[in-house]
Design an enzyme around this catalytic site. Structure first.
Site, PDB file in Angstrom:
ATOM      1  N   THR A  43       0.710  -1.294   0.152  1.00 41.47           N
ATOM      2  CA  THR A  43       0.032  -0.050   0.045  1.00 41.47           C
ATOM      3  C   THR A  43       1.066   1.328   0.062  1.00 41.47           C
ATOM      4  OG1 THR A  43      -0.189  -0.016   2.562  1.00 41.47           O
ATOM      5  CG2 THR A  43      -1.855  -1.265   1.007  1.00 41.47           C
ATOM      6  N   ASN A  45       1.382   4.781   1.073  1.00 45.30           N
ATOM      7  CA  ASN A  45       0.823   5.571   1.910  1.00 45.30           C
ATOM      8  C   ASN A  45       1.004   7.015   1.414  1.00 45.30           C
ATOM      9  OD1 ASN A  45       1.258   2.972   3.418  1.00 45.30           O
ATOM     10  ND2 ASN A  45       0.618   3.949   5.174  1.00 45.30           N
ATOM     11  N   GLU A 122      -4.020   4.748   2.853  1.00 41.68           N
ATOM     12  CA  GLU A 122      -3.095   3.850   2.018  1.00 41.68           C
ATOM     13  C   GLU A 122      -3.754   3.302   0.632  1.00 41.68           C
ATOM     14  OE1 GLU A 122      -1.894   0.398   4.205  1.00 41.68           O
ATOM     15  OE2 GLU A 122      -3.202   1.133   5.986  1.00 41.68           O
TER      16      GLU A 122
HETATM   17  P1  ADP Z   1       5.111   0.862   3.677  1.00 36.70           P
HETATM   18  O1  ADP Z   1       4.858   0.261   4.954  1.00 36.70           O
HETATM   19  O2  ADP Z   1       6.109   1.632   3.574  1.00 36.70           O
HETATM   20  O3  ADP Z   1       3.806   1.566   2.939  1.00 36.70           O
HETATM   21  P2  ADP Z   1       4.143  -1.564   2.113  1.00 36.70           P
HETATM   22  O4  ADP Z   1       4.808  -2.830   2.360  1.00 36.70           O
HETATM   23  O5  ADP Z   1       2.947  -1.006   2.212  1.00 36.70           O
HETATM   24  O6  ADP Z   1       5.299  -0.377   2.735  1.00 36.70           O
HETATM   25  O7  ADP Z   1       4.689  -1.206   0.390  1.00 36.70           O
HETATM   26  C1  ADP Z   1       4.422   0.182  -0.214  1.00 36.70           C
HETATM   27  C2  ADP Z   1       5.263   0.356  -1.061  1.00 36.70           C
HETATM   28  O8  ADP Z   1       5.394  -0.717  -2.479  1.00 36.70           O
HETATM   29  C3  ADP Z   1       4.619   1.670  -1.804  1.00 36.70           C
HETATM   30  O9  ADP Z   1       4.995   3.089  -1.245  1.00 36.70           O
HETATM   31  C4  ADP Z   1       5.196   1.600  -3.383  1.00 36.70           C
HETATM   32  O10 ADP Z   1       6.486   2.235  -3.494  1.00 36.70           O
HETATM   33  C5  ADP Z   1       5.270   0.130  -3.405  1.00 36.70           C
HETATM   34  N1  ADP Z   1       4.561  -0.502  -4.420  1.00 36.70           N
HETATM   35  C6  ADP Z   1       4.660  -1.672  -5.314  1.00 36.70           C
HETATM   36  N2  ADP Z   1       3.696  -1.848  -5.837  1.00 36.70           N
HETATM   37  C7  ADP Z   1       2.552  -1.309  -5.339  1.00 36.70           C
HETATM   38  C8  ADP Z   1       1.294  -1.390  -5.651  1.00 36.70           C
HETATM   39  N3  ADP Z   1       0.665  -2.190  -6.494  1.00 36.70           N
HETATM   40  N4  ADP Z   1       0.237  -0.420  -4.861  1.00 36.70           N
HETATM   41  C9  ADP Z   1       0.873   0.114  -4.004  1.00 36.70           C
HETATM   42  N5  ADP Z   1       2.173   0.388  -3.471  1.00 36.70           N
HETATM   43  C10 ADP Z   1       3.118  -0.424  -4.477  1.00 36.70           C
HETATM   44  N1  RBF Z   2      -6.998  -2.724   7.886  1.00 35.26           N
HETATM   45  C1  RBF Z   2      -7.896  -3.241   8.826  1.00 35.26           C
HETATM   46  O1  RBF Z   2      -7.641  -3.317  10.215  1.00 35.26           O
HETATM   47  N2  RBF Z   2      -9.115  -3.404   8.761  1.00 35.26           N
HETATM   48  C2  RBF Z   2      -9.674  -3.508   7.539  1.00 35.26           C
HETATM   49  O2  RBF Z   2     -10.850  -3.778   7.439  1.00 35.26           O
HETATM   50  C3  RBF Z   2      -8.784  -3.231   6.465  1.00 35.26           C
HETATM   51  N3  RBF Z   2      -9.265  -3.128   5.152  1.00 35.26           N
HETATM   52  C4  RBF Z   2      -8.260  -2.658   4.183  1.00 35.26           C
HETATM   53  C5  RBF Z   2      -8.582  -2.869   2.793  1.00 35.26           C
HETATM   54  C6  RBF Z   2      -7.918  -2.537   1.862  1.00 35.26           C
HETATM   55  C7  RBF Z   2      -8.213  -2.281   0.243  1.00 35.26           C
HETATM   56  C8  RBF Z   2      -6.480  -2.076   2.046  1.00 35.26           C
HETATM   57  C9  RBF Z   2      -5.542  -1.619   1.076  1.00 35.26           C
HETATM   58  C10 RBF Z   2      -6.146  -2.134   3.232  1.00 35.26           C
HETATM   59  C11 RBF Z   2      -7.172  -2.341   4.355  1.00 35.26           C
HETATM   60  N4  RBF Z   2      -6.647  -2.458   5.860  1.00 35.26           N
HETATM   61  C12 RBF Z   2      -7.380  -2.979   6.682  1.00 35.26           C
HETATM   62  C13 RBF Z   2      -5.354  -1.987   6.149  1.00 35.26           C
HETATM   63  C14 RBF Z   2      -4.157  -3.157   6.261  1.00 35.26           C
HETATM   64  O3  RBF Z   2      -4.573  -3.565   7.493  1.00 35.26           O
HETATM   65  C15 RBF Z   2      -2.898  -2.816   5.952  1.00 35.26           C
HETATM   66  O4  RBF Z   2      -2.562  -2.317   4.557  1.00 35.26           O
HETATM   67  C16 RBF Z   2      -1.898  -3.732   6.305  1.00 35.26           C
HETATM   68  O5  RBF Z   2      -0.613  -3.289   6.432  1.00 35.26           O
HETATM   69  C17 RBF Z   2      -2.002  -5.132   5.514  1.00 35.26           C
HETATM   70  O6  RBF Z   2      -1.115  -5.824   5.788  1.00 35.26           O
HETATM   71 MG    MG Z   3       1.726   0.874   2.910  1.00 35.57          MG
END
Ligand code: ADP
Ligand code: RBF
Ligand code: MG
Length: 220
Positions: A43, A45, A122
């Protein structure tokens, strides 16, 4: 995988209804570092800032869907160079003003499963990127609400629900009333395969040129 008992399509075919579409933009920042990527759900952020995004403080926490545009640097493997033969009126594929438009699902809120104390925004972009894009400018056109945030007894149930959200988003966005009219978008529709669409939704915001302060933000 149990299929959550909820609708697989959101909204009327004609397109989003008020208050949607909502707009948001920001630079992709580091998140909680929980390894969402390892779970297959990275995700991007974005800062939650109610001066630039006034609606965010009052919008219900939950899962939303819509379009994300990214201004990737030329060094990024997913960058699409703009062709010099492109005419403004026939911006066929992506790359208008450097922005590529992708379908997305996002969560706004406190992630009850993780009990965050800070509200986060996110975005999971529905595209398989070959590299990260931290520091890049992202714009969102949020077209609708999917569900409230939930707590779960285990990570697997959370992941199953998110994967279902992705399917709902792809199916809902792959309709003319929901897709932008300024640029072609690619959606991998469950059961139907990869589709390239040109819709009727006003989405100029996604591909307008960056202002100089936006460009500065991106490079810092
Ligand atoms: P963080 O905790 O830093 O957000 P994540 O494990 O959520 O780490 O990974 C997020 C990062 O992965 C994004 O900031 C982006 O650079 C990269 N990324 C790669 N593919 C995707 C995708 N399909 N959607 C969102 N972020 C992606
Ligand atoms: N986190 C929650 O605690 N509850 C949720 O219902 C929830 N829904 C999510 C739905 C989407 C589409 C996304 C992208 C994230 C959601 N998350 C939710 C956040 C999630 O906990 C976070 O991205 C974690 O880091 C995933 O491992
Ligand atoms: Mg993230």
């Amino acid at each position: 995988m149990a299929t959550p008992n909820r609708p697989t399509l959101i909204g009327d075919p004609s397109g989003p209804s008020p208050p949607y579409p909502l707009h948001m933009s920001g630079t992709v920042i580091s998140g909680f570092g929980r390894g969402s990527k390892e779970l297959g759900i990275p995700t991007a952020n974005l800062p939650v800032d109610d001066t630039t995004t006034p609606w965010i403080s009052t919008t219900p926490s939950g899962v939303y869907f819509g379009w994300a545009s990214l201004n990737l640097p030329a060094s990024h493997p997913d960058y699409i160079p703009s062709s010099s033969s492109d005419q403004p009126h026939q911006q066929k594929t992506r790359g208008a003003n450097g922005f590529i438009v992708y379908p997305m699902v996002m969560s706004i809120g406190y992630n009850p499963f993780y009990k965050n104390t800070v509200r986060s925004a996110e975005v999971h972009v529905l595209h398989a990127f070959q590299a990260d894009f931290y520091g890049v400018e992202m714009r969102l056109l949020i077209t609708g609400f999917i569900r409230e945030e939930k707590d779960y007894s285990g990570l697997e149930a959370l992941i199953a629900d998110i994967n279902f959200d992705c399917e709902v988003a792809k199916r809902s966005l792959a309709r003319e009333g929901w897709a932008p009219r300024e640029v072609d978008v690619e959606v991998d529709v469950p059961g139907e395969g990869r589709k390239v669409l040109r819709g009727r939704l006003e989405g100029a915001w996604l591909i307008r040129p960056s202002t100089s302060s936006e460009e500065q933000q991106q490079s810092t």
